[in-house]
Design an enzyme around this catalytic site. Structure first.
Site, PDB file in Angstrom:
ATOM      1  N   ASP A   1      -8.763   8.815  -2.375  1.00 21.19           N
ATOM      2  CA  ASP A   1      -9.070   7.772  -3.246  1.00 21.19           C
ATOM      3  C   ASP A   1     -10.202   8.107  -3.969  1.00 21.19           C
ATOM      4  O   ASP A   1     -10.916   9.192  -3.474  1.00 21.19           O
ATOM      5  CB  ASP A   1      -8.894   6.557  -2.628  1.00 21.19           C
ATOM      6  CG  ASP A   1      -9.255   5.127  -3.329  1.00 21.19           C
ATOM      7  OD1 ASP A   1      -7.936   4.584  -3.354  1.00 21.19           O
ATOM      8  OD2 ASP A   1     -10.039   5.005  -4.009  1.00 21.19           O
ATOM      9  N   ASP A  16     -10.571  12.407  -7.836  1.00 18.45           N
ATOM     10  CA  ASP A  16     -10.239  11.629  -9.083  1.00 18.45           C
ATOM     11  C   ASP A  16      -8.832  12.069  -9.593  1.00 18.45           C
ATOM     12  O   ASP A  16      -8.652  13.379  -9.576  1.00 18.45           O
ATOM     13  CB  ASP A  16     -11.407  11.968 -10.313  1.00 18.45           C
ATOM     14  CG  ASP A  16     -10.901  11.346 -11.733  1.00 18.45           C
ATOM     15  OD1 ASP A  16      -9.883  11.105 -11.944  1.00 18.45           O
ATOM     16  OD2 ASP A  16     -11.982  11.011 -12.502  1.00 18.45           O
ATOM     17  N   ASN A  58      -0.245   7.163  -6.986  1.00 20.64           N
ATOM     18  CA  ASN A  58      -0.319   5.743  -7.066  1.00 20.64           C
ATOM     19  C   ASN A  58      -1.431   5.274  -7.664  1.00 20.64           C
ATOM     20  O   ASN A  58      -1.582   4.311  -8.200  1.00 20.64           O
ATOM     21  CB  ASN A  58      -0.287   5.129  -5.774  1.00 20.64           C
ATOM     22  CG  ASN A  58      -0.533   3.649  -5.709  1.00 20.64           C
ATOM     23  OD1 ASN A  58       0.239   2.854  -5.952  1.00 20.64           O
ATOM     24  ND2 ASN A  58      -1.685   3.444  -5.001  1.00 20.64           N
ATOM     25  N   TYR A 106      -3.030  -0.044 -21.058  1.00 21.99           N
ATOM     26  CA  TYR A 106      -2.251  -0.151 -19.698  1.00 21.99           C
ATOM     27  C   TYR A 106      -0.847   0.173 -19.796  1.00 21.99           C
ATOM     28  O   TYR A 106      -0.084   0.734 -19.241  1.00 21.99           O
ATOM     29  CB  TYR A 106      -2.439  -1.157 -18.890  1.00 21.99           C
ATOM     30  CG  TYR A 106      -2.030  -1.426 -17.386  1.00 21.99           C
ATOM     31  CD1 TYR A 106      -2.703  -0.759 -16.391  1.00 21.99           C
ATOM     32  CD2 TYR A 106      -1.008  -2.120 -17.207  1.00 21.99           C
ATOM     33  CE1 TYR A 106      -2.231  -0.895 -15.232  1.00 21.99           C
ATOM     34  CE2 TYR A 106      -0.478  -2.065 -16.127  1.00 21.99           C
ATOM     35  CZ  TYR A 106      -1.082  -1.444 -14.896  1.00 21.99           C
ATOM     36  OH  TYR A 106      -0.262  -1.430 -13.625  1.00 21.99           O
ATOM     37  N   THR A 121      -3.480  -7.130  -5.324  1.00 26.03           N
ATOM     38  CA  THR A 121      -4.476  -5.846  -5.162  1.00 26.03           C
ATOM     39  C   THR A 121      -6.073  -5.994  -5.506  1.00 26.03           C
ATOM     40  O   THR A 121      -6.315  -7.059  -6.057  1.00 26.03           O
ATOM     41  CB  THR A 121      -3.827  -4.695  -5.927  1.00 26.03           C
ATOM     42  OG1 THR A 121      -3.819  -4.972  -7.131  1.00 26.03           O
ATOM     43  CG2 THR A 121      -2.213  -4.382  -5.541  1.00 26.03           C
TER      44      THR A 121
END
Length: 265
Positions: free
Chosen positions: A36, A61, A88, A154, A189
């Site tokens: 992460d 990253d 993910n 997105y 989330t």
């Protein structure tokens, strides 16, 4: 113990769907590289090791090639190879329309959300093939299936992920490396936390996810179960697919809804 002694990488594992899936992989015997950009990676790894599982954490990253290479190398060095990667990690990029979206913003969204999974495939697939095959799972979105579930930046990035899963599955023909994507609907989330927090504070949780037939949002663990299925041998003949996990949202075009026992307009 579907993942006993499997070497697994999960990116974006510091929270949300990534954390839930990393925990599930570890509970079922997997050895997990928890990756992460934030120190949430360390927190997730600690949850795994405190529960008796095996994990190592790395801050990286997902959209930087050198970081992806470091992460794959860590899995190979720590666990002797690589069997599974769950690419993910992603960012939302806000909700600006096409005309208000800065080029720098859409470039960053594409870098993380689309280039990231591309790099994961590029560098993980050869290592997985060396072990005789395995699985790559990508996080796309229902926003990548059709409009109405995210910003143009997105949505475009996630549409690219869906096609990337299909294209890479073909280009990996004969390697026994499967590539599939999950397409989450509204899920609680870190990215959607403001929406869920507002709904709770306003007493409007009944409105969250009301457009899908299940009339609710999802929890990260529900997405984790589907990601784990696609990564497991139970999905050994599933390849090049994008699976919507959205309560049925994407199963229909806008219509007058038929309510149970009555017709709604």
């Amino acid at each position: 113990m579907r993942f006993k002694d499997k070497s697994i990488i999960v990116t974006g594992a510091g929270s949300g769907i990534g954390r839930a899936t990393a925990l599930l992989f570890a509970r079922e015997g997997g050895k997990v590289v928890v990756a992460d950009k934030t120190d949430g990676a360390d927190a997730t790894a600690k949850l795994i090791t405190d529960a008796g599982g095996t994990a190592v954490a790395i801050q990286m990253d997902a959209g930087l090639e050198e970081d992806v290479i470091r992460t794959v190398d860590l899995a190979v060095e720590s666990f002797g190879g690589l069997d599974i990667i769950f690419a993910n990690a992603g960012i939302s990029g806000g909700m600006a329309n096409i005309f208000d979206t800065d080029v720098a913003l859409i470039t960053e969204v594409l870098r993380v959300n689309l280039v990231g999974p591309y790099l994961a495939i590029k560098h993980a697939a050869p290592k997985i093939a060396e072990r005789g095959g395995g699985a790559i799972v990508l996080t796309a979105s229902v926003a990548g299936i059709r409009s109405g579930a995210g910003s143009p930046a997105y949505s475009a990035s996630k549409a690219g992920v869906i096609n990337l899963a299909k294209t890479s599955a073909q280009q990996l023909s004969g390697s026994n490396v499967r590539v599939n994507a999950i397409c989450p609907g509204l899920t609680e989330t870190g990215m959607t936390k403001p929406t869920f927090d507002y709904a709770r504070e306003a007493g409007k949780m009944d409105r969250v996810g009301r457009l899908n037939p299940l009339r609710r949002g999802a929890q990260p663990e529900e997405l984790a179960e589907v990601a784990a299925f696609l990564a497991s041998d139970a999905a050994s003949y599933v390849n090049g697919q994008a699976i919507a996990v959205d309560g049925g949202l994407s199963s229909s075009h806008p219509v007058t809804k038929q309510e149970y026992g009555r017709t709604a307009v």
